[in-house]
Write a protein that holds these residues in place. Structure first.
Motif, PDB file in Angstrom:
ATOM      1  N   VAL A  83       0.530  -1.222   0.110  1.00  0.00           N
ATOM      2  CA  VAL A  83      -0.144  -0.030   0.099  1.00  0.00           C
ATOM      3  C   VAL A  83       1.114   0.936  -0.330  1.00  0.00           C
ATOM      4  CG1 VAL A  83      -1.641  -1.160   1.698  1.00  0.00           C
ATOM      5  CG2 VAL A  83      -0.083   0.468   1.994  1.00  0.00           C
ATOM      6  N   ASN A  90      -1.294  15.314   9.859  1.00  0.00           N
ATOM      7  CA  ASN A  90      -0.753  13.949  10.667  1.00  0.00           C
ATOM      8  C   ASN A  90      -0.640  13.074  10.686  1.00  0.00           C
ATOM      9  OD1 ASN A  90      -0.099  16.917  12.625  1.00  0.00           O
ATOM     10  ND2 ASN A  90      -2.340  17.428  12.688  1.00  0.00           N
ATOM     11  N   ILE A  91      -2.025  12.220  10.561  1.00  0.00           N
ATOM     12  CA  ILE A  91      -2.707  11.476   9.657  1.00  0.00           C
ATOM     13  C   ILE A  91      -1.777  10.812   9.385  1.00  0.00           C
ATOM     14  CG2 ILE A  91      -4.394   9.566   9.348  1.00  0.00           C
ATOM     15  CD1 ILE A  91      -5.267  11.288  11.526  1.00  0.00           C
ATOM     16  N   ALA A  94       1.226   9.554  11.060  1.00  0.00           N
ATOM     17  CA  ALA A  94       0.694   8.607  12.007  1.00  0.00           C
ATOM     18  C   ALA A  94       0.782   6.978  11.652  1.00  0.00           C
ATOM     19  CB  ALA A  94      -0.059   8.487  13.026  1.00  0.00           C
ATOM     20  N   LEU A  95       0.474   7.126  10.190  1.00  0.00           N
ATOM     21  CA  LEU A  95       0.297   5.990   9.626  1.00  0.00           C
ATOM     22  C   LEU A  95       1.207   5.186   9.148  1.00  0.00           C
ATOM     23  CD1 LEU A  95      -3.496   6.413   7.803  1.00  0.00           C
ATOM     24  CD2 LEU A  95      -2.550   5.041  10.562  1.00  0.00           C
ATOM     25  N   ARG A  97       4.555   5.736  10.423  1.00  0.00           N
ATOM     26  CA  ARG A  97       5.459   5.332  11.522  1.00  0.00           C
ATOM     27  C   ARG A  97       4.564   4.074  12.186  1.00  0.00           C
ATOM     28  NH1 ARG A  97       4.654  10.476  13.684  1.00  0.00           N
ATOM     29  NH2 ARG A  97       6.118  11.745  12.724  1.00  0.00           N
ATOM     30  N   TYR A  98       3.172   4.184  12.220  1.00  0.00           N
ATOM     31  CA  TYR A  98       2.416   2.666  12.564  1.00  0.00           C
ATOM     32  C   TYR A  98       3.095   1.381  12.619  1.00  0.00           C
ATOM     33  CZ  TYR A  98      -1.367   0.045  14.252  1.00  0.00           C
ATOM     34  OH  TYR A  98      -2.810  -0.862  15.036  1.00  0.00           O
ATOM     35  N   PHE A 101       1.066  -2.554  10.798  1.00  0.00           N
ATOM     36  CA  PHE A 101       0.883  -3.001   9.501  1.00  0.00           C
ATOM     37  C   PHE A 101       1.848  -4.553   9.596  1.00  0.00           C
ATOM     38  CE2 PHE A 101      -1.052   1.105   8.487  1.00  0.00           C
ATOM     39  CZ  PHE A 101      -2.144   0.675   8.711  1.00  0.00           C
ATOM     40  N   GLY A 104       0.714  -7.589  10.106  1.00  0.00           N
ATOM     41  CA  GLY A 104      -0.306  -8.064   9.288  1.00  0.00           C
ATOM     42  C   GLY A 104       0.343  -8.203   8.078  1.00  0.00           C
ATOM     43  N   ILE A 106       1.290  -6.247   5.322  1.00  0.00           N
ATOM     44  CA  ILE A 106       1.204  -4.670   4.796  1.00  0.00           C
ATOM     45  C   ILE A 106       2.449  -4.491   4.684  1.00  0.00           C
ATOM     46  CG2 ILE A 106      -0.432  -3.427   4.282  1.00  0.00           C
ATOM     47  CD1 ILE A 106      -3.341  -4.927   6.111  1.00  0.00           C
ATOM     48  N   ILE A 146      -3.905   5.064   0.769  1.00  0.00           N
ATOM     49  CA  ILE A 146      -4.684   5.453   1.699  1.00  0.00           C
ATOM     50  C   ILE A 146      -4.203   6.843   1.570  1.00  0.00           C
ATOM     51  CG2 ILE A 146      -4.501   5.756   4.526  1.00  0.00           C
ATOM     52  CD1 ILE A 146      -2.829   3.133   5.085  1.00  0.00           C
TER      53      ILE A 146
ATOM     54  N   ASN B  90       1.787   7.352  18.177  1.00  0.00           N
ATOM     55  CA  ASN B  90       1.323   7.702  16.197  1.00  0.00           C
ATOM     56  C   ASN B  90      -0.073   8.246  16.066  1.00  0.00           C
ATOM     57  OD1 ASN B  90       4.645   7.023  15.811  1.00  0.00           O
ATOM     58  ND2 ASN B  90       3.532   5.681  15.128  1.00  0.00           N
ATOM     59  N   ILE B  91      -0.449   7.243  16.440  1.00  0.00           N
ATOM     60  CA  ILE B  91      -2.264   7.670  16.441  1.00  0.00           C
ATOM     61  C   ILE B  91      -2.878   8.604  17.637  1.00  0.00           C
ATOM     62  CG2 ILE B  91      -4.542   7.013  16.170  1.00  0.00           C
ATOM     63  CD1 ILE B  91      -2.496   5.784  14.280  1.00  0.00           C
ATOM     64  N   ALA B  94      -1.376  12.537  16.327  1.00  0.00           N
ATOM     65  CA  ALA B  94      -2.030  12.756  15.585  1.00  0.00           C
ATOM     66  C   ALA B  94      -3.337  13.448  15.767  1.00  0.00           C
ATOM     67  CB  ALA B  94      -2.011  11.604  14.013  1.00  0.00           C
ATOM     68  N   ARG B  97      -3.317  16.579  17.430  1.00  0.00           N
ATOM     69  CA  ARG B  97      -2.971  17.455  16.337  1.00  0.00           C
ATOM     70  C   ARG B  97      -4.281  17.710  15.236  1.00  0.00           C
ATOM     71  NH1 ARG B  97       2.085  15.259  15.630  1.00  0.00           N
ATOM     72  NH2 ARG B  97       3.172  15.234  16.842  1.00  0.00           N
ATOM     73  N   GLU B 191      -5.748  -2.126  10.242  1.00  0.00           N
ATOM     74  CA  GLU B 191      -5.804  -3.298   9.769  1.00  0.00           C
ATOM     75  C   GLU B 191      -7.136  -4.423   8.984  1.00  0.00           C
ATOM     76  OE1 GLU B 191      -3.680  -6.965  11.797  1.00  0.00           O
ATOM     77  OE2 GLU B 191      -3.334  -8.119  10.163  1.00  0.00           O
ATOM     78  N   GLU B 195      -8.013  -4.823   4.960  1.00  0.00           N
ATOM     79  CA  GLU B 195      -8.578  -6.278   4.455  1.00  0.00           C
ATOM     80  C   GLU B 195      -9.748  -6.734   4.278  1.00  0.00           C
ATOM     81  OE1 GLU B 195      -5.807  -9.378   8.085  1.00  0.00           O
ATOM     82  OE2 GLU B 195      -8.004  -9.118   8.425  1.00  0.00           O
TER      83      GLU B 195
END
Lengths: 213, 213
Positions: A83, A90-91, A94-95, A97-98, A101, A104, A106, A146, B90-91, B94, B97, B191, B195
């Motif tokens: 992906v 911001n979002i 953050a995603l 760095r998440y 994934f 799973g 991804i 995303i 992270n989330i 975000a 902010r 996730e 999916e």
DNA sequence: GTTTTATTGCCTTAGTTTTCACAATAATTT
DNA sequence: AAATTATTGTGAAAACTAAGGCAATAAAAC
């Protein structure tokens, strides 16, 4: 082909529950166990399985390994899913760095933005100019994006990425995207989520509305 | 009291569409307009309205102002809704902010964490120790929390915040929270979302599964 | 090896949500 | 002011989703 979104969500939950059970050493599992883990009835579990032709043994339940394998195949998780993230606000950041994934299956290949100050072509997960989007996703065969751009640009950017060949968009912008017929759009609207929650809290909801984004 | 989650989500969408229409100068609106904006049928719009006793004028449609007012009241958005964020990863950061909430009458009062390195009691939106949670939400009358902690701590933290009086949780942790009966839990599992998207993209979904988290 | 027991698989029933259809009626036209 | 038209409001029908019930049967007990 099962086109019931709720059913697919339950499959994801069953898979997560199965992974936990597996890590606890379980080899077999019964529909009732999965039902408890996923918060549904055991008939529901068996019905879901039957829709996908998944069978177990009468009185013997289901083999955990086999079930995980089977569900992963259905969800397309037996192969790494690539992906990209569009919009490094911001979002989006953050995603990026998440870390949830990776486990799973991804893989976030890159981020994209229009602000040159955000470019970082050499990072492990590079941040690239939106102009490079088409070439990148086509060469890498990416079909899922995303979308985490501001609402005012969301419609325009969605057109850009769809024309580049994106077939599935997870949209965080608070607008209703109108995609092409062969593009699947799934929206997460935080304000709508909160409004929902507020409504049901104020309603003193007894019937917890089993919400799964 | 309408307990149909999908219906409430549609109300939120109608409200968003109405605000856009209002900013474009619309004074009246027809069910068909809202249907187009929200991606549903006009019967659905009228049926939803009838569930809440919202009426318009035959042949005259609905007054935009009145409708926004009415829906906002139903959704509890006529008064400022106070929320807190638990978990400054992270989330969580975000979301802290994220400026989209303010326009919608949602005010993030504070963030909470257990890591002293993250505390910032003097910021405009302070980041406080989780130990202060109970006192804070009780003195401020906060009922809604956004839970953005790692999955391993999610269950424990959810118990802490529920015991402090939280009645609604927007959960970002990838686990199935089992709240008390009078606590509404709404989960966003990224996730699972992906999916789902992958499944429907691979299925070549013609029927776009109007996903709204 | 026979009996008992527990669990699946699926058919049937119940419940929920959406769509359809159209009478009622307010605005517009003539 | 009468006729026409467009739109609402809602009861009924259809479609979809979940739950219940039970025969078939594999495992376990005896």
């Amino acid at each position: 082909m099962v086109m019931n979104r709720k059913c697919i969500i339950r499959l994801s939950r069953y898979k997560n529950a199965l992974k936990r059970l597996k890590s606890l050493g379980f080899v077999k599992v019964f529909s009732g166990n999965l039902a408890d883990a996923a918060g549904v009835t055991s008939s529901q579990v068996r019905k879901d399985f039957s829709l996908f032709g998944i069978t177990g043994n009468r009185r013997g339940g289901y083999r955990v390994d086999e079930l995980i394998e089977r569900i992963s195949l259905i969800l397309g998780k037996n192969e790494l899913q690539k992906v990209v993230i569009v919009g490094m606000g911001n979002i989006g950041k953050a995603l990026m760095r998440y870390r949830g994934f990776e486990a799973g299956g991804i893989k976030v290949l890159a981020g994209f933005d229009i602000d040159p100050a955000k470019y970082n072509k050499l990072a492990e997960i590079p941040i690239l100019p939106l102009e490079d989007f088409r070439e990148f996703v086509q060469s890498q065969g990416v079909k899922i994006a995303i979308l985490a751009v501001p609402d005012v640009s969301a419609h325009h950017v969605s057109e850009v990425i769809i024309s580049a060949g994106i077939k599935g968009i997870l949209n965080f912008a608070p607008i209703q995207l109108r995609g092409a017929d062969d593009v699947v759009v799934s929206s997460i609207n935080l304000e709508v989520e909160l409004e929902n929650l507020i409504y049901f809290v104020n309603a003193g909801a007894k019937t917890e509305p089993e919400i799964e984004a």
